[in-house]
Design a protein around this motif. Sequence first.
Motif, PDB file in Angstrom:
ATOM      1  N   ALA A  42      27.353 -64.010  29.912  1.00 35.55           N
ATOM      2  CA  ALA A  42      26.768 -64.593  31.120  1.00 35.55           C
ATOM      3  C   ALA A  42      26.443 -63.562  32.205  1.00 35.55           C
ATOM      4  O   ALA A  42      25.355 -63.636  32.820  1.00 35.55           O
ATOM      5  N   PRO A  43      27.324 -62.575  32.486  1.00 30.23           N
ATOM      6  CA  PRO A  43      26.980 -61.618  33.546  1.00 30.23           C
ATOM      7  C   PRO A  43      25.711 -60.821  33.277  1.00 30.23           C
ATOM      8  O   PRO A  43      25.111 -60.280  34.216  1.00 30.23           O
ATOM      9  N   LEU A  44      25.292 -60.738  32.014  1.00 33.26           N
ATOM     10  CA  LEU A  44      24.080 -59.982  31.683  1.00 33.26           C
ATOM     11  C   LEU A  44      22.808 -60.742  32.056  1.00 33.26           C
ATOM     12  O   LEU A  44      21.750 -60.133  32.240  1.00 33.26           O
ATOM     13  N   VAL A  45      22.919 -62.073  32.150  1.00 28.21           N
ATOM     14  CA  VAL A  45      21.709 -62.869  32.390  1.00 28.21           C
ATOM     15  C   VAL A  45      21.749 -63.636  33.703  1.00 28.21           C
ATOM     16  O   VAL A  45      20.704 -64.050  34.221  1.00 28.21           O
ATOM     17  N   LEU A  46      22.948 -63.866  34.255  1.00 25.51           N
ATOM     18  CA  LEU A  46      23.055 -64.641  35.483  1.00 25.51           C
ATOM     19  C   LEU A  46      22.816 -63.767  36.714  1.00 25.51           C
ATOM     20  O   LEU A  46      23.457 -62.741  36.892  1.00 25.51           O
ATOM     21  N   THR A  47      21.887 -64.184  37.540  1.00 22.51           N
ATOM     22  CA  THR A  47      21.680 -63.606  38.871  1.00 22.51           C
ATOM     23  C   THR A  47      21.447 -64.790  39.805  1.00 22.51           C
ATOM     24  O   THR A  47      21.173 -65.909  39.349  1.00 22.51           O
ATOM     25  N   PRO A  48      21.548 -64.583  41.124  1.00 20.27           N
ATOM     26  CA  PRO A  48      21.288 -65.712  42.030  1.00 20.27           C
ATOM     27  C   PRO A  48      19.929 -66.354  41.812  1.00 20.27           C
ATOM     28  O   PRO A  48      19.783 -67.574  41.944  1.00 20.27           O
ATOM     29  N   THR A  49      18.911 -65.565  41.453  1.00 20.45           N
ATOM     30  CA  THR A  49      17.572 -66.133  41.276  1.00 20.45           C
ATOM     31  C   THR A  49      17.396 -66.817  39.929  1.00 20.45           C
ATOM     32  O   THR A  49      16.569 -67.715  39.785  1.00 20.45           O
ATOM     33  N   ARG A  50      18.166 -66.387  38.916  1.00 18.25           N
ATOM     34  CA  ARG A  50      18.015 -66.963  37.573  1.00 18.25           C
ATOM     35  C   ARG A  50      19.102 -67.974  37.236  1.00 18.25           C
ATOM     36  O   ARG A  50      19.094 -68.534  36.139  1.00 18.25           O
ATOM     37  N   GLN A  51      20.027 -68.194  38.154  1.00 17.90           N
ATOM     38  CA  GLN A  51      21.186 -69.035  37.861  1.00 17.90           C
ATOM     39  C   GLN A  51      20.777 -70.408  37.333  1.00 17.90           C
ATOM     40  O   GLN A  51      21.294 -70.880  36.314  1.00 17.90           O
ATOM     41  N   ARG A  52      19.860 -71.056  37.998  1.00 21.35           N
ATOM     42  CA  ARG A  52      19.523 -72.444  37.645  1.00 21.35           C
ATOM     43  C   ARG A  52      18.779 -72.528  36.316  1.00 21.35           C
ATOM     44  O   ARG A  52      18.993 -73.452  35.537  1.00 21.35           O
ATOM     45  N   ARG A  53      17.926 -71.535  36.045  1.00 23.18           N
ATOM     46  CA  ARG A  53      17.220 -71.544  34.756  1.00 23.18           C
ATOM     47  C   ARG A  53      18.196 -71.299  33.600  1.00 23.18           C
ATOM     48  O   ARG A  53      18.096 -71.950  32.553  1.00 23.18           O
ATOM     49  N   VAL A  54      19.130 -70.369  33.797  1.00 18.65           N
ATOM     50  CA  VAL A  54      20.116 -70.099  32.748  1.00 18.65           C
ATOM     51  C   VAL A  54      20.995 -71.331  32.515  1.00 18.65           C
ATOM     52  O   VAL A  54      21.286 -71.705  31.376  1.00 18.65           O
ATOM     53  N   LEU A  55      21.396 -71.984  33.594  1.00 21.11           N
ATOM     54  CA  LEU A  55      22.244 -73.169  33.494  1.00 21.11           C
ATOM     55  C   LEU A  55      21.530 -74.296  32.750  1.00 21.11           C
ATOM     56  O   LEU A  55      22.089 -74.914  31.834  1.00 21.11           O
ATOM     57  N   LEU A  56      20.278 -74.533  33.111  1.00 16.39           N
ATOM     58  CA  LEU A  56      19.519 -75.602  32.455  1.00 16.39           C
ATOM     59  C   LEU A  56      19.232 -75.239  30.996  1.00 16.39           C
ATOM     60  O   LEU A  56      19.335 -76.095  30.097  1.00 16.39           O
ATOM     61  N   GLY A  57      18.894 -73.977  30.728  1.00 14.18           N
ATOM     62  CA  GLY A  57      18.647 -73.553  29.348  1.00 14.18           C
ATOM     63  C   GLY A  57      19.891 -73.691  28.483  1.00 14.18           C
ATOM     64  O   GLY A  57      19.801 -74.084  27.311  1.00 14.18           O
ATOM     65  N   SER A  58      21.064 -73.387  29.045  1.00 15.91           N
ATOM     66  CA  SER A  58      22.317 -73.542  28.301  1.00 15.91           C
ATOM     67  C   SER A  58      22.563 -75.006  27.947  1.00 15.91           C
ATOM     68  O   SER A  58      22.994 -75.329  26.833  1.00 15.91           O
ATOM     69  N   ALA A  59      22.278 -75.890  28.892  1.00 14.71           N
ATOM     70  CA  ALA A  59      22.470 -77.321  28.635  1.00 14.71           C
ATOM     71  C   ALA A  59      21.514 -77.829  27.564  1.00 14.71           C
ATOM     72  O   ALA A  59      21.877 -78.682  26.748  1.00 14.71           O
ATOM     73  N   VAL A  60      20.289 -77.298  27.550  1.00 13.10           N
ATOM     74  CA  VAL A  60      19.333 -77.665  26.502  1.00 13.10           C
ATOM     75  C   VAL A  60      19.863 -77.234  25.134  1.00 13.10           C
ATOM     76  O   VAL A  60      19.818 -78.002  24.159  1.00 13.10           O
ATOM     77  N   LEU A  61      20.365 -75.990  25.051  1.00 12.80           N
ATOM     78  CA  LEU A  61      20.919 -75.494  23.783  1.00 12.80           C
ATOM     79  C   LEU A  61      22.110 -76.342  23.337  1.00 12.80           C
ATOM     80  O   LEU A  61      22.213 -76.704  22.152  1.00 12.80           O
ATOM     81  N   PHE A  62      23.001 -76.668  24.266  1.00 14.54           N
ATOM     82  CA  PHE A  62      24.175 -77.470  23.931  1.00 14.54           C
ATOM     83  C   PHE A  62      23.764 -78.848  23.411  1.00 14.54           C
ATOM     84  O   PHE A  62      24.236 -79.304  22.357  1.00 14.54           O
ATOM     85  N   ALA A  63      22.874 -79.524  24.135  1.00 15.22           N
ATOM     86  CA  ALA A  63      22.442 -80.871  23.728  1.00 15.22           C
ATOM     87  C   ALA A  63      21.737 -80.836  22.377  1.00 15.22           C
ATOM     88  O   ALA A  63      21.986 -81.685  21.506  1.00 15.22           O
ATOM     89  N   ALA A  64      20.853 -79.861  22.174  1.00 15.74           N
ATOM     90  CA  ALA A  64      20.129 -79.766  20.907  1.00 15.74           C
ATOM     91  C   ALA A  64      21.075 -79.487  19.749  1.00 15.74           C
ATOM     92  O   ALA A  64      20.960 -80.098  18.671  1.00 15.74           O
ATOM     93  N   ALA A  65      22.030 -78.572  19.945  1.00 23.45           N
ATOM     94  CA  ALA A  65      22.958 -78.216  18.867  1.00 23.45           C
ATOM     95  C   ALA A  65      23.862 -79.394  18.496  1.00 23.45           C
ATOM     96  O   ALA A  65      24.102 -79.650  17.314  1.00 23.45           O
ATOM     97  N   VAL A  66      24.359 -80.125  19.506  1.00 28.46           N
ATOM     98  CA  VAL A  66      25.224 -81.277  19.218  1.00 28.46           C
ATOM     99  C   VAL A  66      24.426 -82.382  18.530  1.00 28.46           C
ATOM    100  O   VAL A  66      24.901 -83.012  17.574  1.00 28.46           O
ATOM    101  N   ALA A  67      23.188 -82.626  18.992  1.00 34.71           N
ATOM    102  CA  ALA A  67      22.349 -83.653  18.365  1.00 34.71           C
ATOM    103  C   ALA A  67      22.030 -83.294  16.915  1.00 34.71           C
ATOM    104  O   ALA A  67      22.080 -84.153  16.023  1.00 34.71           O
TER     105      ALA A  67
END
Length: 393
Positions: free
Chosen positions: A258-283
């Motif tokens: 996470a520290p490699l990709v998270l910055t204040p400007t990218r935080q929300r995109r990384v968070l939403l992208g992670s949730a997409v990956l989680f939902a897709a993988a579980v489905a």
Amino acid sequence: MDNRLFAGLFGVMLMMGIALTLFGATLPLLIRTFGWSYLESGLVMGAGSVSFFIATFFAGRIASTVGLSRLFRGGFVLAAGGLLLFARWPSMWVNVFVNALMSLGFGAVEIGANLTMLQLEKDGSGRAMNVLHAAFAIGAILGPVATGALLQAGIPWNLVYRGMAVLFLVLWMVMERLNPSRFDIPRADHDIHPREALIREPVYWLGFLTLCLYVGAELGVSNWVAEYGVQVFRIPERYAVFLVSTFWVGLLAGRFLAPLVLTPTRQRRVLLGSAVLFAAAVALTALLGMVLPSPLLLVVLVLASGLGAAVIFPTTVSLVGTALARWQGDAVGFATTGGGVGSFVFPFVMSAISEAWGIRIGFAFYSVSAFLLLGSLGLLIAAAAHRAGRGKG
């Protein structure tokens, strides 16, 4: 960043990860030694969940008043006292009380660690928060392994709890030396910023809902994936147990990355992208069991589920705490309470669905939950962005 205090917090979260897996690791021994039924075991477990989410709510509310050092102190004393007494007597009701007692301590320590980390990580990106929560994942992996090793060495199983009590007392002394109250959160002036205004904030409620759905889905996948592998994919039990470790390895890797990709400007995109990956993988995991029971693909999807889940909890805490900085203790405490509610409610729902329609449908319930999480998280990100745009952070 105060590196010594961060190291102390890392140790705290590591021990929390170990302590919170002890019950599951010793459950077969508790049942056989004390003659508890599954219902009685569930009552003991449920008491801990309820106590934990009550503690997180009230700890968040009082944190700015009592200070972080006192909050940690009370949490460590309660946790250590409960660990000293748990599984000492066979009475189910005594252990219900003791588990509730130590879970109050765990909840206070959890809130103390998160609030301290928010003060250390001033940019609110969640990078350091993710590394801190990686310590919990390490503990969750090490806890059952260490317990098994001690049992293999012939050490009486309930002494594991006494050893953890000693470690929590040591952590208390360490944190006293580090003095986290140097970073106390400001007291909320409820005349200027009344709590009535806080409960009108969408971020406040969406933080609760997001972590409720996240913890329910995360623990659900972790707790049920081994049984899912046995029943649906015909994986032998001695191998299926490693599916749980696979999930946590993915989660641990994600938190360290996470520290490699998270910055204040990218935080929300990384968070939403992670949730997409989680939902897709579980489905896809649920779909795989219905159309193509491939054990190899199951392992890949479980790993992907853990990777997607990794940043959601710590980054959501950072997002909520930063967006509602004027009520930070209340907001973080309430959001974390949502996670406690999810950990309590979801197992009952999953058990009822699986009992009635089978574990395939039960696992599909978690895929629905993961997509609801994605929707809730999207609304939370939008609400946080709108609030920041109003200039009231």
